[in-house]
Enzyme design. Structure first.
Site, PDB file in Angstrom:
ATOM      1  N   ALA A  61      32.758  13.493 134.097  1.00 46.29           N
ATOM      2  CA  ALA A  61      32.577  15.176 134.722  1.00 46.29           C
ATOM      3  C   ALA A  61      31.409  14.416 136.239  1.00 46.29           C
ATOM      4  CB  ALA A  61      32.236  16.190 134.096  1.00 46.29           C
ATOM      5  N   GLY A 101      35.739  12.741 130.821  1.00 44.33           N
ATOM      6  CA  GLY A 101      37.120  13.623 131.293  1.00 44.33           C
ATOM      7  C   GLY A 101      37.503  12.435 132.269  1.00 44.33           C
ATOM      8  N   GLU A 104      39.451  11.273 129.387  1.00 42.27           N
ATOM      9  CA  GLU A 104      41.352  12.000 128.994  1.00 42.27           C
ATOM     10  C   GLU A 104      41.874  12.232 130.012  1.00 42.27           C
ATOM     11  OE1 GLU A 104      37.894  16.008 128.819  1.00 42.27           O
ATOM     12  OE2 GLU A 104      39.004  15.458 126.702  1.00 42.27           O
ATOM     13  N   GLU A 124      30.058  12.810 125.742  1.00 40.58           N
ATOM     14  CA  GLU A 124      29.636  13.539 125.718  1.00 40.58           C
ATOM     15  C   GLU A 124      28.755  14.434 124.840  1.00 40.58           C
ATOM     16  OE1 GLU A 124      32.775  12.497 126.351  1.00 40.58           O
ATOM     17  OE2 GLU A 124      34.253  14.014 127.361  1.00 40.58           O
TER      18      GLU A 124
HETATM   19  C1  LIG Z   1      34.767  18.352 135.399  1.00 41.33           C
HETATM   20  C2  LIG Z   1      34.223  18.910 134.197  1.00 41.33           C
HETATM   21  C3  LIG Z   1      36.431  18.112 133.158  1.00 41.33           C
HETATM   22  C4  LIG Z   1      35.639  17.782 132.017  1.00 41.33           C
HETATM   23  C5  LIG Z   1      35.148  18.028 131.459  1.00 41.33           C
HETATM   24  C6  LIG Z   1      34.943  16.198 131.204  1.00 41.33           C
HETATM   25  C7  LIG Z   1      33.380  15.996 130.958  1.00 41.33           C
HETATM   26  C8  LIG Z   1      32.205  14.618 130.600  1.00 41.33           C
HETATM   27  O1  LIG Z   1      32.533  13.903 131.420  1.00 41.33           O
HETATM   28  S1  LIG Z   1      31.020  14.899 130.011  1.00 41.33           S
HETATM   29  C9  LIG Z   1      31.044  12.579 130.689  1.00 41.33           C
HETATM   30  C10 LIG Z   1      30.029  12.878 131.656  1.00 41.33           C
HETATM   31  N1  LIG Z   1      30.067  11.264 132.206  1.00 41.33           N
HETATM   32  C11 LIG Z   1      28.698  10.824 131.697  1.00 41.33           C
HETATM   33  O2  LIG Z   1      27.279  11.682 131.343  1.00 41.33           O
HETATM   34  C12 LIG Z   1      28.648   9.633 132.001  1.00 41.33           C
HETATM   35  C13 LIG Z   1      26.707   9.089 132.128  1.00 41.33           C
HETATM   36  N2  LIG Z   1      26.473   7.944 133.144  1.00 41.33           N
HETATM   37  C14 LIG Z   1      26.785   6.498 132.270  1.00 41.33           C
HETATM   38  O3  LIG Z   1      26.432   6.916 131.205  1.00 41.33           O
HETATM   39  C15 LIG Z   1      25.855   5.656 133.433  1.00 41.33           C
HETATM   40  O4  LIG Z   1      25.162   6.031 134.254  1.00 41.33           O
HETATM   41  C16 LIG Z   1      27.038   4.234 133.530  1.00 41.33           C
HETATM   42  C17 LIG Z   1      28.216   3.714 132.222  1.00 41.33           C
HETATM   43  C18 LIG Z   1      27.957   5.540 134.550  1.00 41.33           C
HETATM   44  C19 LIG Z   1      27.217   3.599 134.369  1.00 41.33           C
HETATM   45  O5  LIG Z   1      25.613   2.801 134.234  1.00 41.33           O
HETATM   46  P1  LIG Z   1      24.532   2.047 135.130  1.00 41.33           P
HETATM   47  O6  LIG Z   1      25.928   0.993 135.294  1.00 41.33           O
HETATM   48  O7  LIG Z   1      24.026   1.157 134.236  1.00 41.33           O
HETATM   49  O8  LIG Z   1      24.305   2.870 136.374  1.00 41.33           O
HETATM   50  P2  LIG Z   1      22.973   3.328 136.248  1.00 41.33           P
HETATM   51  O9  LIG Z   1      23.369   4.341 134.779  1.00 41.33           O
HETATM   52  O10 LIG Z   1      22.132   3.420 136.604  1.00 41.33           O
HETATM   53  O11 LIG Z   1      24.210   5.408 137.813  1.00 41.33           O
HETATM   54  C20 LIG Z   1      24.985   4.678 139.097  1.00 41.33           C
HETATM   55  C21 LIG Z   1      24.587   5.668 139.058  1.00 41.33           C
HETATM   56  O12 LIG Z   1      26.272   6.914 139.141  1.00 41.33           O
HETATM   57  C22 LIG Z   1      25.374   8.024 139.007  1.00 41.33           C
HETATM   58  N3  LIG Z   1      25.982   8.552 137.842  1.00 41.33           N
HETATM   59  C23 LIG Z   1      26.238   7.845 136.358  1.00 41.33           C
HETATM   60  N4  LIG Z   1      27.137   8.779 136.449  1.00 41.33           N
HETATM   61  C24 LIG Z   1      27.551  10.169 136.632  1.00 41.33           C
HETATM   62  C25 LIG Z   1      27.949  11.003 136.718  1.00 41.33           C
HETATM   63  N5  LIG Z   1      28.360  11.349 135.512  1.00 41.33           N
HETATM   64  N6  LIG Z   1      28.189  11.724 137.176  1.00 41.33           N
HETATM   65  C26 LIG Z   1      27.225  11.664 138.591  1.00 41.33           C
HETATM   66  N7  LIG Z   1      26.758  10.283 139.025  1.00 41.33           N
HETATM   67  C27 LIG Z   1      26.941   9.863 137.979  1.00 41.33           C
HETATM   68  C28 LIG Z   1      23.488   7.395 138.524  1.00 41.33           C
HETATM   69  O13 LIG Z   1      23.106   8.773 138.844  1.00 41.33           O
HETATM   70  C29 LIG Z   1      23.457   6.386 139.698  1.00 41.33           C
HETATM   71  O14 LIG Z   1      23.206   7.146 140.209  1.00 41.33           O
HETATM   72  P3  LIG Z   1      22.004   6.697 141.880  1.00 41.33           P
HETATM   73  O15 LIG Z   1      22.428   5.523 142.145  1.00 41.33           O
HETATM   74  O16 LIG Z   1      22.883   7.225 142.842  1.00 41.33           O
HETATM   75  O17 LIG Z   1      20.420   6.834 141.042  1.00 41.33           O
END
Ligand SMILES: CC/C=C\C/C=C/C(=O)SCCNC(=O)CCNC(=O)[C@H](O)C(C)(C)COP(=O)(O)OP(=O)(O)OC[C@H]1O[C@@H](n2cnc3c(N)ncnc32)[C@H](O)[C@@H]1OP(=O)(O)O
Length: 237
Positions: A61, A101, A104, A124
Site C-alpha cells: 500500500a 498488498g 496479496e 504489515e
Molecule cells: C491499498 C491498500 C491495500 C491493501 C492493504 C495493504 C497494506 C500494505 O501493503 S502495508 C505494507 C506497506 N509497505 C511497506 O510497509 C513497505 C515499506 N517500505 C520498505 O520497507 C522499504 O522502503 C523498501 C523495502 C520498500 C525499500 O527499501 P530501500 O531500498 O532501503 O529504500 P527506502 O526505504 O529508502 O525507500 C525508497 C523510497 O520508496 C519510498 N517507499 C517505500 N515504501 C513505500 C510505500 N509502501 N509507499 C510509498 N512510498 C514508499 C520511500 O519513502 C523512499 O522514498 P523517498 O526516496 O522519496 O524517500
C-alpha cells in the site's frame, strides 16, 4: 496508475506505475481494477500478465496515503477476488519486491514468476496492521498455517529462493521475469477454460483441509494476532 497494454498473441499486460516503488495508491488500485475489467471483457484476450514499472513489482500500500485516508474507496481484496473469479489465467511477474498488498495481489494471481534477486514479505505487522486483502487466506493455502503465521507475524522479507521452496513462487528466473511471464502466459493461454477450471479445482481440493477460502482465519488466530499487534490497529482494507 496502472497501464493497460494489449500485446500480440491474445495477451494483456497490466503494469503498475507509481514511483519510487509502485505502491498501491487509490489511483493505482483504480487503474488495476479498470485494466482487469478491460482484459476480462475483451474476448480476444486469453491471458493476463501483471507487473510493475522500472524493475520493481510493488512495495504494498502507498503509505503516503495512510495519513490522508482512513478507508480506501477501492478494496484490494475485491480486486484479488475478481482475479480469482475470472477464467483467464493471470501471471504475476515479480521483479525486486512484492510486499504487503503487492504480495496479496500476486497471491491472487494464478501463477507467480520472480527474478532470483526478488524478495517477498508481509511487513504489515511493522505498521501495526495485518494483511487485509486475502493474504491471511491465500498464504496458508500455499504454504500451510505455521509458515504463513511465521511470515505474517515476523514481517520479514524472504528471498525468491525461500519463497520458491515454500511454494509462494512457482518459478525463479535469472532473466527478465516480465518476458518470461509473457512467454509462459502465451503457452497456457491455449488451455481451455475447462482445463483451467480443473486445475483450480485441484488446487482448491489440495487446500480444502484449510477450510473455506474466505473468512478462513479462525477466532483463535484472530485473537492471537490482536494480542500481538498494537491496540487501535486498523485491520483489513
Ligand atoms: C491499498 C491498500 C491495500 C491493501 C492493504 C495493504 C497494506 C500494505 O501493503 S502495508 C505494507 C506497506 N509497505 C511497506 O510497509 C513497505 C515499506 N517500505 C520498505 O520497507 C522499504 O522502503 C523498501 C523495502 C520498500 C525499500 O527499501 P530501500 O531500498 O532501503 O529504500 P527506502 O526505504 O529508502 O525507500 C525508497 C523510497 O520508496 C519510498 N517507499 C517505500 N515504501 C513505500 C510505500 N509502501 N509507499 C510509498 N512510498 C514508499 C520511500 O519513502 C523512499 O522514498 P523517498 O526516496 O522519496 O524517500
Amino acid at each position: 496508475m496502472a497501464e493497460f497494454t494489449r500485446l500480440q498473441n491474445c495477451l494483456a499486460l497490466i503494469r503498475l506505475r507509481n514511483p519510487p516503488v509502485n505502491a498501491i495508491s487509490t489511483t493505482v488500485a483504480r487503474g488495476i481494477k479498470e485494466s482487469l475489467q478491460k482484459a476480462i471483457t475483451d474476448d480476444t484476450v486469453k491471458a493476463i500478465v501483471i507487473c510493475g514499472a522500472d524493475g520493481i513489482f510493488c512495495a504494498g500500500a502507498d503509505i503516503r496515503e495512510f495519513k490522508v485516508h482512513k478507508t480506501f474507496d477501492i478494496q484490494l481484496g475485491d480486486i484479488v477476488d475478481e482475479i480469482q473469479r475470472n477464467k483467464k489465467p493471470v501471471v504475476a511477474a515479480i521483479q525486486k519486491l512484492a510486499l504487503g498488498g503487492g504480495l496479496e495481489l500476486a497471491l491472487g494471481c494464478h501463477y507467480r514468476i520472480a527474478h532470483a534477486e526478488a524478495q517477498v514479505g508481509f511487513p504489515e505487522v511493522t505498521l501495526g496492521i495485518l494483511p487485509g486483502a486475502r493474504g491471511t487466506q491465500l498464504l496458508p493455502r500455499l504454504v500451510g498455517v505455521p509458515a504463513a503465521l511465521d511470515l505474517i507475524i515476523s514481517g520479514r522479507h524472504i528471498s525468491a529462493n525461500e519463497a520458491l521452496k515454500l511454494g509462494i513462487i512457482d518459478k525463479i528466473v535469472n532473466s527478465d521475469p516480465i518476458e518470461e511471464s509473457i512467454k509462459f502466459a502465451q503457452r497456457i493461454s491455449g488451455q481451455s477454460s475447462q482445463e483451467l477450471q480443473m486445475t483450480s479445482d485441484m488446487v482448491a481440493d489440495k487446500s480444502s483441509a484449510l477450510g473455506p477460502p474466505k473468512g478462513y482465519t479462525s477466532k483463535a488466530t484472530i485473537e492471537f494476532f490482536f494480542y500481538l499487534t498494537v491496540p487501535g490497529l486498523c485491520c483489513g482494507m
